[in-house]
Scaffold this motif. Structure first.
Motif, PDB file in Angstrom:
ATOM      1  N   PRO A 121      -5.201  -9.800  -0.526  1.00 39.92           N
ATOM      2  CA  PRO A 121      -5.663 -10.072  -1.622  1.00 39.92           C
ATOM      3  C   PRO A 121      -6.679  -8.969  -2.142  1.00 39.92           C
ATOM      4  O   PRO A 121      -6.766  -9.021  -3.285  1.00 39.92           O
ATOM      5  N   HIS A 122      -7.540  -8.916  -1.381  1.00 39.89           N
ATOM      6  CA  HIS A 122      -8.458  -7.797  -1.712  1.00 39.89           C
ATOM      7  C   HIS A 122      -8.558  -6.491  -1.999  1.00 39.89           C
ATOM      8  O   HIS A 122      -9.171  -5.660  -2.181  1.00 39.89           O
ATOM      9  N   MET A 123      -7.079  -5.749  -1.322  1.00 38.08           N
ATOM     10  CA  MET A 123      -6.730  -4.667  -1.243  1.00 38.08           C
ATOM     11  C   MET A 123      -5.713  -4.355  -2.870  1.00 38.08           C
ATOM     12  O   MET A 123      -5.024  -5.349  -3.316  1.00 38.08           O
ATOM     13  N   SER A 124      -5.756  -3.054  -2.945  1.00 46.81           N
ATOM     14  CA  SER A 124      -4.994  -2.657  -4.196  1.00 46.81           C
ATOM     15  C   SER A 124      -3.548  -2.675  -3.557  1.00 46.81           C
ATOM     16  O   SER A 124      -3.195  -2.737  -2.497  1.00 46.81           O
ATOM     17  N   VAL A 125      -2.576  -2.248  -4.479  1.00 44.69           N
ATOM     18  CA  VAL A 125      -1.152  -2.075  -3.975  1.00 44.69           C
ATOM     19  C   VAL A 125      -1.234  -0.854  -3.158  1.00 44.69           C
ATOM     20  O   VAL A 125      -0.548  -0.958  -2.235  1.00 44.69           O
ATOM     21  N   ALA A 126      -1.704   0.258  -3.563  1.00 43.87           N
ATOM     22  CA  ALA A 126      -1.818   1.644  -2.769  1.00 43.87           C
ATOM     23  C   ALA A 126      -2.464   1.218  -1.374  1.00 43.87           C
ATOM     24  O   ALA A 126      -2.042   1.826  -0.375  1.00 43.87           O
ATOM     25  N   GLN A 127      -3.620   0.169  -1.329  1.00 49.42           N
ATOM     26  CA  GLN A 127      -4.287   0.018  -0.185  1.00 49.42           C
ATOM     27  C   GLN A 127      -3.281  -0.800   0.961  1.00 49.42           C
ATOM     28  O   GLN A 127      -3.267  -0.633   2.085  1.00 49.42           O
ATOM     29  N   THR A 163       4.743   2.973  -8.842  1.00 44.88           N
ATOM     30  CA  THR A 163       3.591   4.006  -9.087  1.00 44.88           C
ATOM     31  C   THR A 163       2.702   3.615 -10.125  1.00 44.88           C
ATOM     32  O   THR A 163       1.358   3.989 -10.056  1.00 44.88           O
ATOM     33  N   GLN A 164       3.074   2.874 -11.342  1.00 45.18           N
ATOM     34  CA  GLN A 164       2.137   2.443 -12.149  1.00 45.18           C
ATOM     35  C   GLN A 164       1.163   1.260 -11.979  1.00 45.18           C
ATOM     36  O   GLN A 164       0.456   0.939 -12.590  1.00 45.18           O
ATOM     37  N   LEU A 165       1.591   0.607 -10.748  1.00 49.48           N
ATOM     38  CA  LEU A 165       0.730  -0.416 -10.119  1.00 49.48           C
ATOM     39  C   LEU A 165      -0.145  -0.272  -9.246  1.00 49.48           C
ATOM     40  O   LEU A 165      -0.921  -1.125  -8.550  1.00 49.48           O
ATOM     41  N   ALA A 195      -3.064 -10.320  -7.112  1.00 51.11           N
ATOM     42  CA  ALA A 195      -3.043 -11.564  -7.916  1.00 51.11           C
ATOM     43  C   ALA A 195      -2.545 -10.879  -9.461  1.00 51.11           C
ATOM     44  O   ALA A 195      -2.361 -11.862 -10.326  1.00 51.11           O
ATOM     45  N   GLN A 196      -2.630  -9.726  -9.648  1.00 50.40           N
ATOM     46  CA  GLN A 196      -2.184  -9.156 -10.927  1.00 50.40           C
ATOM     47  C   GLN A 196      -0.740  -8.732 -11.158  1.00 50.40           C
ATOM     48  O   GLN A 196      -0.365  -8.294 -11.905  1.00 50.40           O
ATOM     49  N   GLN A 211       5.205  -8.369  -5.997  1.00 50.47           N
ATOM     50  CA  GLN A 211       4.746  -8.723  -4.623  1.00 50.47           C
ATOM     51  C   GLN A 211       5.517  -8.412  -3.684  1.00 50.47           C
ATOM     52  O   GLN A 211       5.190  -7.817  -2.688  1.00 50.47           O
ATOM     53  N   GLN A 212       6.893  -8.621  -4.106  1.00 49.53           N
ATOM     54  CA  GLN A 212       8.016  -8.813  -3.106  1.00 49.53           C
ATOM     55  C   GLN A 212       8.029  -7.084  -2.621  1.00 49.53           C
ATOM     56  O   GLN A 212       8.436  -6.992  -1.559  1.00 49.53           O
TER      57      GLN A 212
END
Length: 368
Positions: free
Chosen positions: A96-102, A132-134, A140-141, A147-148
């Motif tokens: 949860p503390h990481m971005s999508v990229a991370q 790409t845009q996320l 959580a966003q 998320q899947q």
């Protein structure tokens, strides 16, 4: 990529205070071989052992007895992190503390993949999955479907030999499940990773699988192409699990070569097919029709009527008090309590009452 092979795998639940001989196995004598690059689906009711098999392949459960191979390598003693297997769980398990990229890059970073290559893989997977845009957002966003996709992307970025999916769509609403199911199939066609997918949803199983493995009570019931398993169920367990609503199972009596449902002759069976077994007639709801005339001899009293849009699902009671379900036209919805003449059409199935084993498939020529 690699094949996956299980040979006589039996798994017992950990019970330190009891000898294994007294334990009930979670799965028993599981054997199958998934060729390189194919998409196989393990399907069955809750508690049948689907997830246990997946976790065994992943190395999250030690093998009690039997052998597990990935490619030509016996992996019973190989730790999970060294099996080159990626697994997606029902809850996605995103950080949860990481971005999508991370999140997408995390597995690559843990395996020591250089930063430049990590970025290349993350960008490529994000483009394929529409993320790409996320990339800067936190889990959580994101919506459930997004998320899947991140969970899938994190596994795909690793480029594993084997991809294991444990009910990954169960948290999505019906429309999103349909959309994502189609995307999963396209992803498999694009990447060609050997995939094992666990579900209790027969629609997912039928539409995704190259081959189905139908399980019940920890044992393999039948393996085969989806349409073949549906059209030629090997026993009553498979026959009633695949199909919604499930196949009607009706008690019949056998007199010489004739099967009787109550006072109505419904089919013919060679005595050699029956042996000493007691017959049980299986008929799918779409093989029961409202007859145009009352000369068929078979009739049923309507108990419930469920409009479904293009069709109406009827539950009715036969004169011998057995119930069956069938479909009717929405243009002529019958009233509850009325009696309708019915006819049965092929295919129908004859099973053994005691064992559930299929004895015969009745075609049009062998039905009255």
């Amino acid at each position: 990529m690699a094949s996956v092979r299980l040979e006589a795998v039996t798994q017992f639940a950990p019970q330190p205070d009891r000898p294994r001989s007294d334990a009930t196995p979670l799965v028993s004598e599981i054997s199958f071989s998934v060729p390189d690059g194919e998409f196989w689906v393990l399907v069955g009711p809750s508690g049948c052992g689907k997830s246990t098999i997946l976790r065994t392949i992943a190395g999250l459960l030690p093998v009690s007895t039997g052998q597990v191979y990935i490619g030509d390598r016996l992996v019973n003693a190989v730790p999970a992190r060294q099996r080159d297997v990626a697994m997606v769980f029902q809850n996605y398990a995103l950080y949860p503390h990481m971005s999508v990229a991370q999140n997408l890059a995390f597995g690559l970073k843990m395996r020591g993949i250089p930063r430049a290559e990590r970025q290349t893989r993350v960008d490529a997977i994000a483009a394929v999955l529409g993320l790409t845009q996320l990339l800067d957002r936190k889990p959580a966003q994101l919506s459930g479907g997004q998320q899947q996709r991140v969970a899938l992307g994190r596994s795909l970025a690793r480029q594993p030999q084997v991809f294991l999916l444990d009910e990954p769509l169960s948290n999505l609403d019906a429309q999103l499940r349909d959309e994502t199911r189609s995307e999963l199939r396209q992803l498999h066609q694009r990447f060609g990773i050997t995939t094992l997918y666990v579900t209790h949803d027969q629609t997912e199983a039928m539409t995704l699988a190259d081959q189905l493995i139908v399980l019940d009570r920890g044992k393999v019931q039948q393996i085969g192409p989806p349409q073949q398993v549906y059209a030629e169920p090997i026993n009553t367990t498979v026959a009633t699990f695949l199909g919604s609503p499930p196949m009607n199972l009706l008690s019949v009596r056998y007199d010489r070569t004739q099967l009787w449902l109550g006072e109505t002759a419904v089919g013919r069976l060679d005595p050699s097919q029956l042996s000493d077994a007691t017959p049980l007639l299986g008929i799918r709801p779409d093989q029961v029709q409202v007859a145009e005339t009352k000369t068929t001899g078979l009739s049923a009293r309507i108990l419930t009527v469920e409009p479904l849009g293009r069709e109406v699902l009827i539950q009715a009671r036969l004169p011998d008090e057995q119930t069956l379900k069938f479909y009717a036209s929405p243009q002529a919805i019958p009233s509850v309590g009325c009696t309708l003449p019915l006819r049965l059409s092929a295919p129908a199935f004859v099973f053994d009452v005691a064992s559930g084993k299929r004895l015969a498939i009745l075609n049009e020529a062998s039905m009255n």
